[in-house]
Design an enzyme around this catalytic site. Structure first.
Site, PDB file in Angstrom:
ATOM      1  N   ARG A  16     -91.976 -58.760  60.630  1.00 45.47           N
ATOM      2  CA  ARG A  16     -92.362 -60.265  61.148  1.00 45.47           C
ATOM      3  C   ARG A  16     -93.879 -60.376  61.421  1.00 45.47           C
ATOM      4  O   ARG A  16     -94.387 -61.373  61.044  1.00 45.47           O
ATOM      5  CB  ARG A  16     -91.652 -60.578  62.639  1.00 45.47           C
ATOM      6  CG  ARG A  16     -91.967 -61.674  62.916  1.00 45.47           C
ATOM      7  CD  ARG A  16     -90.831 -62.004  64.172  1.00 45.47           C
ATOM      8  NE  ARG A  16     -91.070 -63.194  64.835  1.00 45.47           N
ATOM      9  CZ  ARG A  16     -91.634 -63.396  65.924  1.00 45.47           C
ATOM     10  NH1 ARG A  16     -92.127 -62.328  66.740  1.00 45.47           N
ATOM     11  NH2 ARG A  16     -91.811 -64.431  66.794  1.00 45.47           N
ATOM     12  N   HIS A  49     -96.098 -63.361  59.920  1.00 50.31           N
ATOM     13  CA  HIS A  49     -97.084 -64.150  60.810  1.00 50.31           C
ATOM     14  C   HIS A  49     -98.462 -64.019  60.497  1.00 50.31           C
ATOM     15  O   HIS A  49     -99.352 -65.030  60.540  1.00 50.31           O
ATOM     16  CB  HIS A  49     -96.839 -63.854  62.233  1.00 50.31           C
ATOM     17  CG  HIS A  49     -95.519 -64.458  62.816  1.00 50.31           C
ATOM     18  ND1 HIS A  49     -95.223 -64.762  64.150  1.00 50.31           N
ATOM     19  CD2 HIS A  49     -94.394 -64.730  62.132  1.00 50.31           C
ATOM     20  CE1 HIS A  49     -94.067 -65.110  64.185  1.00 50.31           C
ATOM     21  NE2 HIS A  49     -93.496 -65.395  63.002  1.00 50.31           N
ATOM     22  N   ASN A  96     -96.243 -66.177  68.652  1.00 55.97           N
ATOM     23  CA  ASN A  96     -96.521 -64.589  68.954  1.00 55.97           C
ATOM     24  C   ASN A  96     -96.627 -64.083  70.413  1.00 55.97           C
ATOM     25  O   ASN A  96     -96.291 -62.933  70.562  1.00 55.97           O
ATOM     26  CB  ASN A  96     -97.704 -64.043  68.232  1.00 55.97           C
ATOM     27  CG  ASN A  96     -97.915 -64.509  66.777  1.00 55.97           C
ATOM     28  OD1 ASN A  96     -97.112 -64.354  66.149  1.00 55.97           O
ATOM     29  ND2 ASN A  96     -99.180 -64.757  66.190  1.00 55.97           N
ATOM     30  N   HIS A 112     -84.085 -62.172  58.429  1.00 54.48           N
ATOM     31  CA  HIS A 112     -83.473 -62.204  59.791  1.00 54.48           C
ATOM     32  C   HIS A 112     -82.381 -61.394  59.805  1.00 54.48           C
ATOM     33  O   HIS A 112     -81.495 -61.489  60.798  1.00 54.48           O
ATOM     34  CB  HIS A 112     -83.475 -63.865  60.156  1.00 54.48           C
ATOM     35  CG  HIS A 112     -84.452 -64.518  60.761  1.00 54.48           C
ATOM     36  ND1 HIS A 112     -84.546 -65.805  61.161  1.00 54.48           N
ATOM     37  CD2 HIS A 112     -85.916 -63.917  60.934  1.00 54.48           C
ATOM     38  CE1 HIS A 112     -85.823 -66.028  61.484  1.00 54.48           C
ATOM     39  NE2 HIS A 112     -86.594 -64.995  61.463  1.00 54.48           N
TER      40      HIS A 112
END
Length: 319
Positions: A62, A66, A94, A193
């Site tokens: 992740r 990001h 975050n 996910h």
């Protein structure tokens, strides 16, 4: 192996990516002479970290995502606050959520000992993302390397460009398009996910307010996630079936309206994403093949190369 043709197909697909990738001076052999042990050092460090905490690989996958969505894959998410830097770690998507930075620190320290000033923090994140997926049983791919590290962070950009769990399909589509990622890229990258967890604050609205969710599933989650309070509690795996296995169960969950996030279930909600979700739910090999292609594409977003940026000696601060 369930996907007997997968890696041959991936090789053919990567040939098609050759021109685009090398136009940005990225190469799978970038460190072959300057730090030939780089990939093995990263893999060993990540394997040790996951052995100590099973979910940290998903967290770092992740982090790579990001990082790339904010001014490209440049390691900017790793920078701490300073007198001149507003860290992206404190951006809304975050804050109290992005994690695993100490694993990057540990791996970077080992790389600096083996080959000082050679391997960028941005490349470490890209390698970790691949190795984490493989560790959890997902596909592999050649990681293109040669990214350099940003000197600055962009908190405002992180607040603006990282997709939110409240997004609908239109929001998601435009958000990925802004990064030159296609609709298909959006659907298949959402499949990350299949590993990882979410906090109550990120799925509360979905379980209390949405109608496109299995009633019993929503009620079971309401027992863990109250209407108020407990925002930062880590309560629920994003994939209720196989939380630490990279597979296609995420899409199978969507078919029965058991997507954890509002943005997840938007991918199967009587819209144009339905066919792709059904395809990936029934064909794990196709999901693996397409995921590998799309994450290579994502990792190629606006890299700093050549003399741009720097090779940070400490991923948390510029040199």
């Amino acid at each position: 192996m369930a996907c007997a043709k997968l890696y041959f197909l991936l090789l053919l697909n990567f040939v098609g990516l050759f021109v685009n990738v090398y136009a940005n001076n990225l190469s799978p052999n970038f460190y072959s002479k300057t730090c030939p042990q780089a990939l093995s050092i990263v893999k060993k460090g990540l394997d040790e970290a996951i052995k100590n905490e099973a979910r940290v690989g998903a967290s770092l996958l992740r982090v790579h995502f990001h990082d790339c969505f904010v001014d490209g894959c440049d390691g900017s998410i790793l920078l701490d606050n300073s007198a001149t830097i507003q860290s992206e770690k404190q951006a809304a998507p975050n804050n109290n959520s992005a994690r695993g930075f100490e694993v990057v620190d540990s791996i970077k320290a080992k790389l600096e000992k083996a080959c000082p000033g050679i391997v960028s923090c941005a490349d470490i994140l890209a390698i970790i993302a691949r190795d984490a997926v493989v560790h959890y049983g997902g596909p592999t791919w050649e990681v293109r390397l040669g990214r350099r590290d940003s000197l600055i962070a962009n908190r405002a950009g992180a607040n603006k460009t990282i997709p939110a769990p409240s997004f609908n399909l239109t929001n998601l589509t435009s958000n990925f398009a802004a990064q030159h990622l296609s609709f298909k890229d959006m659907v298949v990258l959402s499949g990350a996910h299949t590993v990882g967890f979410a906090r109550c604050t990120n799925f509360r609205s979905h379980i209390y307010n949405d109608t496109n969710i299995d009633t019993n599933f929503a009620k079971s989650l309401q027992q863990k996630c109250p209407k108020t309070g407990g925002n930062n509690n880590l309560l629920q795996p994003l994939d209720l079936q196989t939380r630490f296995i990279f597979d296609n169960k995420y899409y199978q969950n969507l078919l029965v309206h058991k997507g954890l996030l509002h943005s997840d279930q938007q991918l199967f909600n009587g819209n144009k994403a339905d066919n792709l979700v059904q395809k990936y739910a029934s064909d794990q090999c196709k999901f693996f093949e397409d995921f590998a292609k799309s994450i290579v594409k994502m990792g190629n977003i606006s890299p700093l190369t050549g003399t741009n940026g720097e090779i940070r000696l400490n991923c948390r601060k510029p040199n």
